[in-house]
Design a protein around this motif. Structure first.
Motif, PDB file in Angstrom:
ATOM      1  N   LEU A 109     108.133  31.659  -2.990  1.00 24.41           N
ATOM      2  CA  LEU A 109     108.492  33.055  -3.251  1.00 24.41           C
ATOM      3  C   LEU A 109     109.617  33.137  -4.287  1.00 24.41           C
ATOM      4  O   LEU A 109     110.386  32.194  -4.448  1.00 24.41           O
ATOM      5  CB  LEU A 109     108.972  33.717  -1.953  1.00 24.41           C
TER       6      LEU A 109
ATOM      7  N   LEU B 167     112.154  36.941   6.335  1.00 24.52           N
ATOM      8  CA  LEU B 167     112.724  37.199   5.014  1.00 24.52           C
ATOM      9  C   LEU B 167     112.611  38.673   4.659  1.00 24.52           C
ATOM     10  O   LEU B 167     111.736  39.383   5.156  1.00 24.52           O
ATOM     11  CB  LEU B 167     112.036  36.351   3.940  1.00 24.52           C
ATOM     12  N   GLN B 168     113.495  39.093   3.775  1.00 21.08           N
ATOM     13  CA  GLN B 168     113.631  40.479   3.351  1.00 21.08           C
ATOM     14  C   GLN B 168     113.461  40.543   1.836  1.00 21.08           C
ATOM     15  O   GLN B 168     114.148  39.838   1.103  1.00 21.08           O
ATOM     16  CB  GLN B 168     115.039  40.939   3.751  1.00 21.08           C
ATOM     17  N   LEU B 169     112.548  41.389   1.375  1.00 23.41           N
ATOM     18  CA  LEU B 169     112.410  41.643  -0.057  1.00 23.41           C
ATOM     19  C   LEU B 169     113.400  42.742  -0.419  1.00 23.41           C
ATOM     20  O   LEU B 169     113.313  43.865   0.082  1.00 23.41           O
ATOM     21  CB  LEU B 169     110.982  42.065  -0.414  1.00 23.41           C
TER      22      LEU B 169
ATOM     23  N   SER C 173     115.865  47.253   1.836  1.00 19.83           N
ATOM     24  CA  SER C 173     114.689  46.407   2.024  1.00 19.83           C
ATOM     25  C   SER C 173     113.428  47.122   1.570  1.00 19.83           C
ATOM     26  O   SER C 173     113.197  48.264   1.937  1.00 19.83           O
ATOM     27  CB  SER C 173     114.503  46.054   3.512  1.00 19.83           C
TER      28      SER C 173
ATOM     29  N   TRP D 274     113.522  37.621  -2.571  1.00 22.61           N
ATOM     30  CA  TRP D 274     113.443  37.480  -1.116  1.00 22.61           C
ATOM     31  C   TRP D 274     114.711  36.806  -0.620  1.00 22.61           C
ATOM     32  O   TRP D 274     115.123  35.778  -1.147  1.00 22.61           O
ATOM     33  CB  TRP D 274     112.231  36.653  -0.722  1.00 22.61           C
TER      34      TRP D 274
END
Length: 167
Positions: free
Chosen positions: A137, A42-44, A123, A55
């Motif tokens: 999240l 996953l990417q914030l 990101s 996310w």
């Protein structure tokens, strides 16, 4: 943030329609990459980006009308997260089609664990998130809506992922 700018292609534009505004003239695609020991990548998203602070999965606009959803998702994942494409096995595609715009989530398995690398300013963080922790999240709304079905589909497609997802 000018550092976040990548070269614009023909697909890099907003599309407006009855269900809202979306990025990608030719639609968009992202990679939901799973590994049985690590969970999903996953990417914030950066605060300044669309739905920043949530996310999501690496992804973005398809480059042009000839780029397939799978190719677009893999390209974006390589650009944004340093995903080594030789370690990705595509399992399935899940498409949200609004008529005037579509988003395809490419479900895939990482054949080996690797350390993701932030490749652009979109990101803030990249991390492998255990399957059981994903829903806890603050997720991008599209990922939040799709996660239960995607999790079940990953489990149905791959016995090792199924065992990890079921705990």
């Amino acid at each position: 943030d000018p550092r976040a700018r990548r070269p614009h292609g023909p697909g890099d534009a907003w599309v407006d329609g009855p269900q809202g505004r979306f990025w990608g003239r030719f639609g968009a695609a992202g990679l939901l990459l799973a590994h049985p020991e690590a969970g999903v990548l996953l990417q914030l998203r950066a605060e300044w980006s669309h739905l920043g602070g949530t996310w999501g999965i690496p992804g973005g606009a398809r480059h042009d009308e000839h780029e397939s959803a799978v190719d677009g998702a893999l390209r974006e994942a390589e650009e944004e997260a340093g995903v080594p494409l030789d370690l990705v096995t595509v399992l399935a595609e899940s498409t949200l089609d609004l008529g005037y715009w579509s988003y395809t989530t490419v479900l895939a398995r990482a054949t080996e664990l690797f350390e993701p690398v932030i490749g652009d300013a979109e990101s803030v963080s990249l991390r492998w998130v255990p399957f059981h922790a994903v829903a806890s999240l603050p997720l991008h709304p599209g990922v939040e809506a799709g996660w239960p079905a995607w999790r079940d589909e990953l489990a149905a497609l791959d016995p090792e992922l199924a065992a990890a997802i079921r705990g």
